[in-house]
Design a protein around this motif. Structure first.
Motif, PDB file in Angstrom:
ATOM      1  N   HIS A   1       0.929  -0.989  -0.049  1.00 17.73           N
ATOM      2  CA  HIS A   1       0.216  -0.034   0.010  1.00 17.73           C
ATOM      3  C   HIS A   1       0.991   1.207   0.070  1.00 17.73           C
ATOM      4  CE1 HIS A   1      -2.622   3.052   1.655  1.00 17.73           C
ATOM      5  NE2 HIS A   1      -3.733   2.383   1.225  1.00 17.73           N
ATOM      6  N   HIS A   2       0.709   2.209  -0.864  1.00 15.90           N
ATOM      7  CA  HIS A   2       1.750   3.311  -1.054  1.00 15.90           C
ATOM      8  C   HIS A   2       1.786   3.947   0.288  1.00 15.90           C
ATOM      9  CE1 HIS A   2       3.375   7.013  -2.637  1.00 15.90           C
ATOM     10  NE2 HIS A   2       2.381   7.605  -1.959  1.00 15.90           N
ATOM     11  N   PHE A   3       0.606   4.454   1.095  1.00 19.31           N
ATOM     12  CA  PHE A   3       0.907   5.122   2.425  1.00 19.31           C
ATOM     13  C   PHE A   3       1.792   4.394   3.263  1.00 19.31           C
ATOM     14  CE2 PHE A   3      -0.725   5.909   6.578  1.00 19.31           C
ATOM     15  CZ  PHE A   3      -0.105   7.208   6.930  1.00 19.31           C
ATOM     16  N   PHE A   4       1.449   3.300   3.484  1.00 19.91           N
ATOM     17  CA  PHE A   4       2.018   2.342   4.609  1.00 19.91           C
ATOM     18  C   PHE A   4       3.525   1.874   4.161  1.00 19.91           C
ATOM     19  CE2 PHE A   4      -2.468   1.416   5.880  1.00 19.91           C
ATOM     20  CZ  PHE A   4      -2.312   1.785   7.339  1.00 19.91           C
ATOM     21  N   SER A   5       3.717   1.606   2.811  1.00 19.68           N
ATOM     22  CA  SER A   5       5.121   1.432   2.315  1.00 19.68           C
ATOM     23  C   SER A   5       5.920   2.762   2.752  1.00 19.68           C
ATOM     24  CB  SER A   5       5.140   1.166   0.803  1.00 19.68           C
ATOM     25  OG  SER A   5       4.627   2.307  -0.021  1.00 19.68           O
ATOM     26  N   ASN A   6       5.473   3.857   2.504  1.00 20.61           N
ATOM     27  CA  ASN A   6       6.265   4.962   3.076  1.00 20.61           C
ATOM     28  C   ASN A   6       6.414   5.006   4.451  1.00 20.61           C
ATOM     29  OD1 ASN A   6       6.701   6.230   0.583  1.00 20.61           O
ATOM     30  ND2 ASN A   6       4.717   7.300   0.323  1.00 20.61           N
ATOM     31  N   VAL A   7       5.411   4.879   5.369  1.00 24.24           N
ATOM     32  CA  VAL A   7       5.484   4.483   6.696  1.00 24.24           C
ATOM     33  C   VAL A   7       6.570   3.644   6.965  1.00 24.24           C
ATOM     34  CG1 VAL A   7       4.528   4.034   9.121  1.00 24.24           C
ATOM     35  CG2 VAL A   7       2.967   5.130   7.104  1.00 24.24           C
ATOM     36  N   ILE A   8       6.691   2.624   6.438  1.00 28.71           N
ATOM     37  CA  ILE A   8       7.641   1.458   6.820  1.00 28.71           C
ATOM     38  C   ILE A   8       9.013   2.049   6.543  1.00 28.71           C
ATOM     39  CG2 ILE A   8       8.479  -0.885   6.049  1.00 28.71           C
ATOM     40  CD1 ILE A   8       5.573  -1.534   5.484  1.00 28.71           C
ATOM     41  N   LYS A   9       9.311   2.501   5.478  1.00 22.82           N
ATOM     42  CA  LYS A   9      10.336   3.282   4.983  1.00 22.82           C
ATOM     43  C   LYS A   9      11.071   4.297   6.146  1.00 22.82           C
ATOM     44  CE  LYS A   9      12.867   5.550   1.288  1.00 22.82           C
ATOM     45  NZ  LYS A   9      12.674   6.202  -0.005  1.00 22.82           N
ATOM     46  N   GLY A  10      10.242   5.074   6.506  1.00 25.67           N
ATOM     47  CA  GLY A  10      10.504   6.036   7.483  1.00 25.67           C
ATOM     48  C   GLY A  10      10.885   5.176   8.881  1.00 25.67           C
TER      49      GLY A  10
ATOM     50  N   ALA B   1       6.864   8.575  14.344  1.00 27.14           N
ATOM     51  CA  ALA B   1       6.632   7.502  15.125  1.00 27.14           C
ATOM     52  C   ALA B   1       7.453   6.433  15.857  1.00 27.14           C
ATOM     53  CB  ALA B   1       5.609   6.363  14.496  1.00 27.14           C
ATOM     54  N   PHE B   2       8.482   6.209  15.079  1.00 30.96           N
ATOM     55  CA  PHE B   2       9.622   5.537  15.732  1.00 30.96           C
ATOM     56  C   PHE B   2      10.434   6.222  16.727  1.00 30.96           C
ATOM     57  CE2 PHE B   2      14.096   4.418  15.904  1.00 30.96           C
ATOM     58  CZ  PHE B   2      14.123   3.171  16.616  1.00 30.96           C
ATOM     59  N   LYS B   3      10.516   7.415  16.281  1.00 36.64           N
ATOM     60  CA  LYS B   3      11.584   8.350  17.351  1.00 36.64           C
ATOM     61  C   LYS B   3      10.702   8.528  18.722  1.00 36.64           C
ATOM     62  CE  LYS B   3      13.990  11.458  14.208  1.00 36.64           C
ATOM     63  NZ  LYS B   3      14.085  12.784  13.449  1.00 36.64           N
ATOM     64  N   GLN B   4       9.319   8.614  18.933  1.00 41.72           N
ATOM     65  CA  GLN B   4       8.577   8.637  19.813  1.00 41.72           C
ATOM     66  C   GLN B   4       8.843   7.481  20.465  1.00 41.72           C
ATOM     67  OE1 GLN B   4       7.162  11.021  21.598  1.00 41.72           O
ATOM     68  NE2 GLN B   4       6.629   9.906  23.109  1.00 41.72           N
ATOM     69  N   LEU B   5       8.702   6.323  19.982  1.00 40.39           N
ATOM     70  CA  LEU B   5       8.726   4.947  20.590  1.00 40.39           C
ATOM     71  C   LEU B   5      10.190   4.930  21.257  1.00 40.39           C
ATOM     72  CD1 LEU B   5       7.340   2.265  21.144  1.00 40.39           C
ATOM     73  CD2 LEU B   5       8.498   1.411  19.083  1.00 40.39           C
ATOM     74  N   TYR B   6      11.159   5.055  20.482  1.00 43.43           N
ATOM     75  CA  TYR B   6      12.669   5.080  20.917  1.00 43.43           C
ATOM     76  C   TYR B   6      12.815   6.018  22.245  1.00 43.43           C
ATOM     77  CZ  TYR B   6      17.673   5.318  21.079  1.00 43.43           C
ATOM     78  OH  TYR B   6      18.926   5.300  21.454  1.00 43.43           O
ATOM     79  N   LYS B   7      12.349   6.995  22.577  1.00 40.17           N
ATOM     80  CA  LYS B   7      12.249   7.747  23.631  1.00 40.17           C
ATOM     81  C   LYS B   7      11.621   6.980  24.888  1.00 40.17           C
ATOM     82  CE  LYS B   7      12.029  12.419  21.488  1.00 40.17           C
ATOM     83  NZ  LYS B   7      11.301  13.531  21.219  1.00 40.17           N
TER      84      LYS B   7
END
Length: 346
Positions: free
Chosen positions: A73-82, A306-312
């Motif tokens: 899915h275009h949107f979620f593939s971009n999310v995964i990349k980030g 999302a990852f940056k917040q989870l990492y914190k």
């Protein structure tokens, strides 16, 4: 071949396992000669440290879980990349699971990730998720969890979102500004919060502009694998039900592209007869004819954030510090293209 162990290195050099371990970590109480012998033999034997065991001693597995409704899915593939790019920078691996919009599968996947002792979880909820007990159980175990895109407002965890109501309002307002009077809405399923909010934004824009809200102009569409076909079928149904619709706000670009395909087939001119605004800014929206006006949804940035917040939050748990849930809202913007712009068509 079985992995080489510290014990094997120790036996070959006739020293203790503790000495081998300290030598590999450059402890000052081990002589340089011993360090050299240990490191040389470790290299010869292709010794690899057991990173999982080391991470567990440090109270972390260096892995996170990611549950999304769809991978292709275009949107979620971009999310995964980030997410993956940020995770790699911090030395984390990402376990990616697809819920297929299933509540039951989503529950099983959360249990699987917990059994794998991941340090934290990122999740975009399935359309079928209406009960949030499984999410609250994760939070009760002090396991950091961050939601994004499709979220549950009542679950007390951090969330990375856009203002779906505001974005939908802007999309509908654009249709009104170019002269549309009878605006339909192809919405998503009833449960996801973003589908609800986009519908509410559409409705509010109509009422704020003194245009009547007509529930018969609202159609529920699938936002999964059949989105394109659902867009085609719903467009055809709309023409059978209403001959006076001059604008449509559509919940996702893939549904909108399906609708445009059907309208082109039936000889409906866009935007002369019907103007259309989609949502997401999928790459196909800029190459279909006519090109699709849409709301640009920042998938890549959402993943990074999302990852940056989870990492914190993972770091806070490691320090036994409390997690204070945070709502992070990202900006969207309206992309105007041919499906709403008569000037571009002339």
């Amino acid at each position: 071949m079985k992995p080489v162990t510290l014990k094997q290195i120790a036996e070959q050099l006739n020293i203790s396992v503790t000495t081998v371990s300290k030598a590999l970590k450059d402890y000052p109480d081990i002589s340089n000669k011993t360090k050299g012998l240990v490191k040389e033999l470790a290299k010869t034997l292709n010794y690899k440290p057991n990173s999982f065991a080391v991470n567990l001693r440090n109270k972390e597995s260096k892995t996170i879980g990611l549950i999304i409704p769809e991978i292709v899915h275009h949107f979620f593939s971009n999310v995964i990349k980030g997410i993956v790019e940020q995770a790699e920078k911090k030395g984390f691996l990402v376990i990616i699971l697809q819920s297929n919009e299933s509540y039951e599968l989503e529950k099983k996947q959360l249990d699987l990730l917990l059994s794998q002792r991941v340090d934290g979880i990122l999740i975009s909820l399935a359309n079928g998720t209406a009960d949030f007990k499984h999410l609250n159980e994760v939070i009760d175990q002090d396991k950091p969890i961050v939601m994004f895109d499709k979220i549950a407002k009542i679950v007390k965890c951090s969330k990375v979102i856009i203002d779906d109501r505001k974005a939908a309002y802007a999309a509908t307002q654009h249709l009104i500004d170019i002269g549309c009077k009878r605006i339909a809405h192809f919405r998503g399923p009833l449960l996801p919060q973003n589908s609800i909010d986009r519908f509410l934004g559409y409705k509010k824009a109509l009422l704020d502009n003194n245009l009547p809200y007509d529930p018969s102009l609202v159609y529920i569409c699938d936002c999964g694998d059949t989105s394109f076909e659902d867009g085609k079928n719903t467009a055809k149904q709309l023409l059978e039900d209403h001959d006076d619709v001059d604008g449509i706000f559509i919940n996702t670009d893939l549904v909108a592209i399906g609708a445009i395909s059907e309208f082109n087939k039936l000889g409906v001119k866009i935007p002369e007869d019907i103007s259309i605004v989609g949502f997401s800014n999928w790459f196909m929206s800029s190459v279909i004819s006519p090109t699709l006006s849409t709301i640009d949804q920042p998938g890549y940035l959402m993943g990074k954030t999302a990852f940056k917040q989870l990492y914190k939050e993972i770091k806070k748990v490691k320090k036994d510090e409390p997690i204070i849930p945070k709502i992070i809202e990202l900006n969207t913007k309206l992309i105007k293209r041919e499906s709403t712009n008569l000037v571009l068509k002339n």
